[in-house]
Design a protein around this motif. Structure first.
Motif, short mmCIF file in Angstrom:
data_model
loop_
_atom_site.label_atom_id
_atom_site.label_comp_id
_atom_site.label_asym_id
_atom_site.label_seq_id
_atom_site.Cartn_x
_atom_site.Cartn_y
_atom_site.Cartn_z
N ALA A 1 0.84 -1.21 0.00
CA ALA A 1 0.00 0.00 0.00
C ALA A 1 0.86 1.25 0.00
CB ALA A 1 -0.93 -0.01 1.22
N VAL B 1 -5.56 0.87 -0.24
CA VAL B 1 -5.97 0.17 0.98
C VAL B 1 -6.85 -1.03 0.64
CG1 VAL B 1 -7.44 0.36 3.03
CG2 VAL B 1 -5.71 2.09 2.57
N THR C 1 -4.77 -3.84 -1.12
CA THR C 1 -3.84 -4.54 -0.24
C THR C 1 -4.55 -5.26 0.91
OG1 THR C 1 -3.40 -2.47 0.97
CG2 THR C 1 -1.90 -3.06 -0.83
N THR C 2 -5.77 -4.84 1.24
CA THR C 2 -6.56 -5.60 2.21
C THR C 2 -6.97 -6.94 1.62
OG1 THR C 2 -7.41 -3.60 3.29
CG2 THR C 2 -8.66 -5.61 3.61
N GLY D 1 0.23 3.57 4.47
CA GLY D 1 -0.49 2.30 4.46
C GLY D 1 -1.60 2.24 5.50
N THR E 1 -5.02 -0.51 5.90
CA THR E 1 -4.92 -1.92 5.53
C THR E 1 -5.01 -2.80 6.77
OG1 THR E 1 -3.58 -1.39 3.58
CG2 THR E 1 -3.48 -3.66 4.41
N TYR F 1 -8.20 -5.31 7.64
CA TYR F 1 -7.87 -6.72 7.82
C TYR F 1 -8.33 -7.21 9.19
CZ TYR F 1 -5.20 -11.03 8.22
OH TYR F 1 -4.85 -12.35 8.42
#
Length: 476
Positions: free
Chosen positions: A161, A272, A275-276, A459, A462, A466
């Motif tokens: 991210a 975000v 990359t999540t 980042g 993320t 998650y």
């Protein structure tokens, strides 16, 4: 580069040690003299970290003070991990053993803070950073290989991210953004479908097409899907991210200093979300997740959309353009409408949407609003647990009134006051499901390093999403 990490049950005498503790009397280190122990005691009366150099190694001591809220102790452990990295770098120490004499749950945070601080973005630098940690040993029975693996993979997702946010438009066009997401999909196993401009035109996604009119580069609409066979949710979780790869403001041009000069980060919401999904796939979360990332830049070309234009959105809603710098909500609205086809359990959108959110939260939190209180409460809990915090604001009906138009269904601006909520009310129009909107405020991009958050792309978000997704896993 993520260091090699392994568990150990043996005390390693000839490498550097980093120790977390509540009470220094718990710690036994034969190598330390009485004078050194006295120095540590004295320093830790006022400070939370102390470093003792025993060339070629060092001893790092991190004191975790008791806090009213447990999440503050966890964050203190992350910050101690960041301070440890700084100490290791200053002494060029590349191998370290982590030990914990404090609460068991603090070791993962200590490791996470250390790993997150190792990030650097040097793609465009002639002189590269020479220091990197090569080996981390963890002497802690409660920190399993599974926990270590999850933290490592999640840190890798955060780094991805940060990389995306740090990339300039000269590289990261909307098309290139899709190619970068494709690399993540191939590595981790989630599926990716990319709509090109012709497909977006065929679908009549008027918000995306309007914002893209001033660009020489085509838009994309990215559909990311992680659907493992053991998914515990019957209806997918849909995550929507704003992918404005650069925002000039369009014809409603932004000023350059402290404004347009940072607008390569206007796709942070899309980063975000991508990359999540990447982190969920890497860690094989048993959840069906769909990510939607509309992407384009927003420029003032001769054919750009202008204030006064009326555009027709994907769901047929007509929108009078009052300001071309209120573009993020237009591309998100098309994606939120498209999300209906999935009959989702929940939709969360994430965006660098308004300067008003910065006035509310600064760089310390994101601003959120929505129509599902149970999910919102869980999201806020995740915010504390990851220290990527959320400030909730209401979505009262009064905030929708400024969005009325005399010549269209809506206008895209509303009023200056309460603009972050008004933008949320605009997006709410395009939803008919459980929904949360997150306006990331000033969290995606820092001018200066702050502990484990670097200068540049952070980042931020993320780890938050998650953590939240893990809470949605239902035991079978």
């Amino acid at each position: 580069m993520i260091p090699k990490i392994s568990q150990t049950t043996e005390f390693k005498e000839n490498i550097s040690r980093a120790i977390l503790f509540d009470d220094f009397s718990q710690v036994t280190i034969p190598q330390l003299s009485d004078a050194e122990k006295a120095h540590i005691h004295k320093k830790l009366e006022k400070e939370t970290e102390c470093v003792i150099n025993h060339f070629p190694n060092l001893f790092f001591f991190g004191k975790i003070k008791k806090a009213k809220e447990a999440y503050m102790e966890t964050e203190a452990a992350r910050k101690a991990g960041s301070k440890l990295y700084d100490a290791l770098k200053a002494s060029d120490v590349k191998t370290v053993q982590l030990e914990n004499f404090s609460k068991p749950e603090l070791m993962p945070a200590f490791l996470e803070g250390l790993l997150l601080t190792t990030y650097s973005f040097e793609k465009y630098k002639k002189e590269k950073e020479q220091f990197c940690i090569e080996q981390i040993f963890i002497n802690d029975k409660t920190t399993s290989d599974k926990i270590i693996s999850e933290i490592t993979k999640l840190s890798k997702a955060v780094f991805a991210a940060r990389d995306l946010v740090n990339e300039p438009l000269s590289f990261l066009t909307a098309t290139q953004f899709s190619e970068e997401i494709e690399k993540l999909s191939k590595e981790s196993g989630f599926n990716l479908e990319v709509f090109n401009k012709q497909k977006i035109e065929a679908l009549k996604m008027g918000g995306i097409l309007a914002v893209n009119k001033g660009s020489i580069d085509p838009p994309t609409f990215n559909i990311l899907e992680w659907k493992p066979e053991n998914a515990t949710n019957k209806q997918p979780i849909v995550l929507v991210g704003k992918g404005i790869v650069f925002d000039t403001g369009g014809l409603s041009l932004k000023p350059t200093p402290n404004s347009m000069d940072y607008m390569k980060c206007d796709m942070a919401g899309g980063a975000v979300i991508a990359t999540t999904v990447y982190a969920a796939a890497l860690n094989e979360l048993p959840l069906h997740i769909v990510g939607l990332v509309p992407a384009t830049d927003n420029r003032p070309d001769g054919n750009a959309y202008v204030p006064g234009d009326i555009i027709t959105m994907f769901d047929g809603t007509t929108v009078e353009i009052k300001n071309t710098d209120a573009e993020g909500r237009l591309i998100l609205a098309d994606a939120l409408s498209y999300a209906k086809k999935y009959k989702p359990q929940l939709v969360i959108d994430y965006a660098t949407l308004t300067g008003a959110a910065v006035m509310v939260a600064g760089a310390h939190a994101a601003v959120a609003m929505g129509n599902t209180q149970e999910n919102m409460q869980s999201l806020k809990e995740s915010g504390f647990e990851t220290y990527e915090r959320i400030i909730e604001v209401p979505l009262w009906e009064e905030y929708a009134k400024p969005l009325k138009s005399t010549i269209a269904d809506l206008n895209n601006l509303g009023a200056r006051e309460a603009q972050s909520t008004i933008a949320g009310k605009f997006l709410e129009h395009f939803t008919d499901y459980n929904w949360i909107h997150i306006d990331s405020a000033d969290t995606p991009f820092f001018k200066e390093k702050s502990d484990y958050l670097p200068a540049g792309g952070t980042g931020y978000g993320t780890r938050l999403l998650y953590n939240f997704l893990k809470k949605l896993i239902v035991s079978k």
